[in-house]
Design an enzyme around this catalytic site. Structure first.
Site, PDB file in Angstrom:
ATOM      1  N   SER A 251      39.919  40.144  43.315  1.00 37.17           N
ATOM      2  CA  SER A 251      40.451  41.451  42.969  1.00 37.17           C
ATOM      3  C   SER A 251      39.492  42.241  42.117  1.00 37.17           C
ATOM      4  CB  SER A 251      41.768  41.288  42.220  1.00 37.17           C
ATOM      5  OG  SER A 251      41.504  40.797  40.921  1.00 37.17           O
ATOM      6  N   LYS A 252      39.854  43.497  41.979  1.00 33.77           N
ATOM      7  CA  LYS A 252      39.011  44.392  41.197  1.00 33.77           C
ATOM      8  C   LYS A 252      38.970  43.984  39.732  1.00 33.77           C
ATOM      9  CE  LYS A 252      39.890  47.723  44.595  1.00 33.77           C
ATOM     10  NZ  LYS A 252      40.816  48.645  45.168  1.00 33.77           N
ATOM     11  N   ARG A 253      40.009  43.297  39.323  1.00 34.01           N
ATOM     12  CA  ARG A 253      40.038  42.837  37.935  1.00 34.01           C
ATOM     13  C   ARG A 253      38.880  41.890  37.629  1.00 34.01           C
ATOM     14  NH1 ARG A 253      45.837  40.835  38.096  1.00 34.01           N
ATOM     15  NH2 ARG A 253      45.079  40.926  40.193  1.00 34.01           N
TER      16      ARG A 253
END
Length: 490
Positions: A251-253
């Site tokens: 994910s972008k996290r």
RNA sequence: GCCCCCAUCGUCUAGGGGACCAGGACGUGGGCCUUUCAAGCCCAAGACCGGAGUUCGAAUCUCCGUGGGGGCACCA
């Protein structure tokens, strides 16, 4: 589907963020499949969600894809016979098709508002069918009068829907599982399910290669296509890319948790900025979920264009492995010519405030070629060649093996030896210093380490003899001189 | 909770009933080379999720568990 028609695939991202390796890999596979089959690749921008729209993402997306070497035959930037390729410009079409479904009783108008939907959500699995049986003419009147509404698909309530996926075989879903989902929103835009199917059909897409996140709605898509009586494309759902530890979707996290010194990122643009080569990235991405055999792992994009095959895609999720990216990157750098490396490295030096002399840079490349991974790494290997003053702490000269006095003697003798050289080249430097080490009864390393520190300011540097030659007689002398004074004053 | 997908070394994978006491790559450990650091070369450790079937024979086929993942919006 009609197998005699030419192969047409599409990459259809939504401009809600920047291109990351998940999307890029999907684009790559589509591109490769089109290439190897002499088919066409379409780029379609799916921007029907106005709330999540990110201003410059489309521009950046195109830039990132091109940088990777992925190209397309039709798209918003190049046009094509099925134009427009920006979905928001096709809403009239989508509206017509949604209404056509209503006219053949495969869909219906729904007047439920958000509040009501919210309140039934806890009691029902999906939509409760509140507007399903409103009289068609009455519904039409309400629509014409301007009442806010959506269009919902009339899902069959019994039976099953089976769809064939190229790499997963048959997928069967019970129809009662499917709610009457929305096809067309009250804001005047279609929902993905409708828009994508309509556009795929209209654009003659023969193979839909997309991410696994769509697998759970594949039955909806098949139902829409069958309601229109169209032929289905061949479906191919790629597995998701998971986090490096294999837990959870990448994910972008993860990209946000990256520390300043961390060169790894899932975003293509970041990888570009950190000095990765596009060929290393495509090689790496291609192998996440696909393999040729157990022999070959090194693939240039042009190689992939010759051997890629949908049948060899692996359905199980793949964990992102950045150390393998670094491996491919390092390998790629070593295969590049010196001048190619020089020009790749140049912008990173400039960014660090270094304006290198071309000839000098070219002579430095062989010294760092197999020491760097990313092009940005070159900065820390080379900056001491270009800065006038280098900072050294005198304590660094002293260690368990060598005392201050011994170090001083070494530096002084080296200084003297170098001064007497007829020509200041690495061959001469090497033979004389080797001789000196022998005379002083020192290991070469013992002799060279203080010199390395004095001239580069670092414990680790490119090979010293060549380094000294390129640094030049004057700089070498003054740096050693300065180190001697530093030591004497402790 | 419901639905769907997936399951071989830490990771990416080869494998398609006997060719497998499971092969390759990254990473890891060790060695060689060596002026530091790399690169390169060599060696090593390291896996068929579990249980039932089917079969003369199963990593490979079937079922059931378990585990992991994805999805359940007027997002895509």
């Amino acid at each position: 589907m009609n197998t005699s028609s030419p192969i047409r695939v599409r990459f259809a991202p939504s401009p809600t963020g920047y291109l990351h390796i998940g999307g890029a890999r999907t684009a790559l596979y589509n591109y490769l499949f089109a290439k190897i089959n002499g088919g066409s690749m379409v780029l379609r921008i799916e921007d029907t969600d106005r709330k999540r729209y990110v201003e410059d993402s489309e521009k950046q997306l195109i830039k990132d894809l091109k940088w990777l070497g992925i190209s397309w035959d039709e798209g918003p930037d190049v046009g094509g016979k099925y134009s427009p390729y920006t979905q928001s410009e096709r809403t009239k079409l989508h509206r017509n098709y949604a209404e056509k479904l209503v006219s053949i009783d495969k869909a219906y108008y729904c007047f439920c508002d958000k509040e009501r939907l919210q309140s039934i959500r806890s009691k029902h699995k999906g939509y409760d069918g509140h507007c399903r049986d409103i009289d068609t003419n009455k519904a039409l009147e309400r629509v014409i009068s301007g009442e806010e509404h959506t269009i919902r698909f009339r899902s069959p309530k019994q039976g099953t829907t089976t769809v064939d996926d190229l790499i997963r075989k048959n997928i069967t879903v019970k129809n009662k599982q499917m709610e009457d989902f929305v096809l067309f929103k009250a804001d005047g835009f279609p929902v993905y399910h409708l828009a994508a199917m309509v556009d795929d059909h209209l654009m003659g897409i023969t193979h839909v290669i997309r991410g696994e996140e769509w697998l759970s709605s594949i039955a909806k898509h098949a139902l829409i296509i069958r309601a229109f009586g169209w032929s289905e494309p061949i479906w191919c759902h790629l597995s998701v890319l998971t986090q490096p530890d294999g837990k959870g979707k990448m994910s972008k996290r993860d990209a946000k948790t990256k520390e300043p010194g961390n060169k790894h990122s899932i975003f293509i643009n970041d990888l570009n900025n950190k000095g990765y080569h596009p060929e290393a990235i495509t090689n790496w991405m291609a192998l996440m979920g696909w393999s040729l055999d157990d022999k070959q792992e090194d693939f240039k994009l042009v190689d992939l264009e010759k051997v890629f095959n949908l049948d060899r895609i692996n359905p199980s999720p793949a964990a992102v492995n950045f150390s393998k990216l670094d491996y491919f990157q390092g390998k790629h750098v070593r295969q590049m010519s010196n001048s190619e490396v020089a020009s790749s490295v140049q912008p990173f030096l400039m960014k660090a405030g270094i304006v290198p002399d071309q000839e000098m840079l070219l002579s430095l490349v062989p010294l760092i070629k197999n020491r760097i991974v990313t092009f940005e790494d070159s900065v820390e290997w080379l900056s001491f060649f270009f800065t006038k003053e280098i900072q050294i702490s005198p304590s660094e000269f002293i260690n368990k093996k060598t005392t201050k006095e011994e170090t001083l003697v070494i530096l002084q003798k080296v200084q003297l030896t170098l001064e007497q050289l007829p020509t200041f080249d690495h061959e001469g430097i090497e033979s004389e210093l080797r001789l000196l080490a022998e005379k002083m009864n020192l290991k070469l390393g013992q002799l060279l380490n203080p010199v390395r520190l004095a001239t580069s300011g670092q414990k680790v540097s490119p090979p010293l003899f060549e380094t000294l030659e390129i640094l030049g007689e004057n700089l070498v002398h003054s740096r050693i001189e300065k180190a001697i004074k530093l030591l004497e004053n402790i």
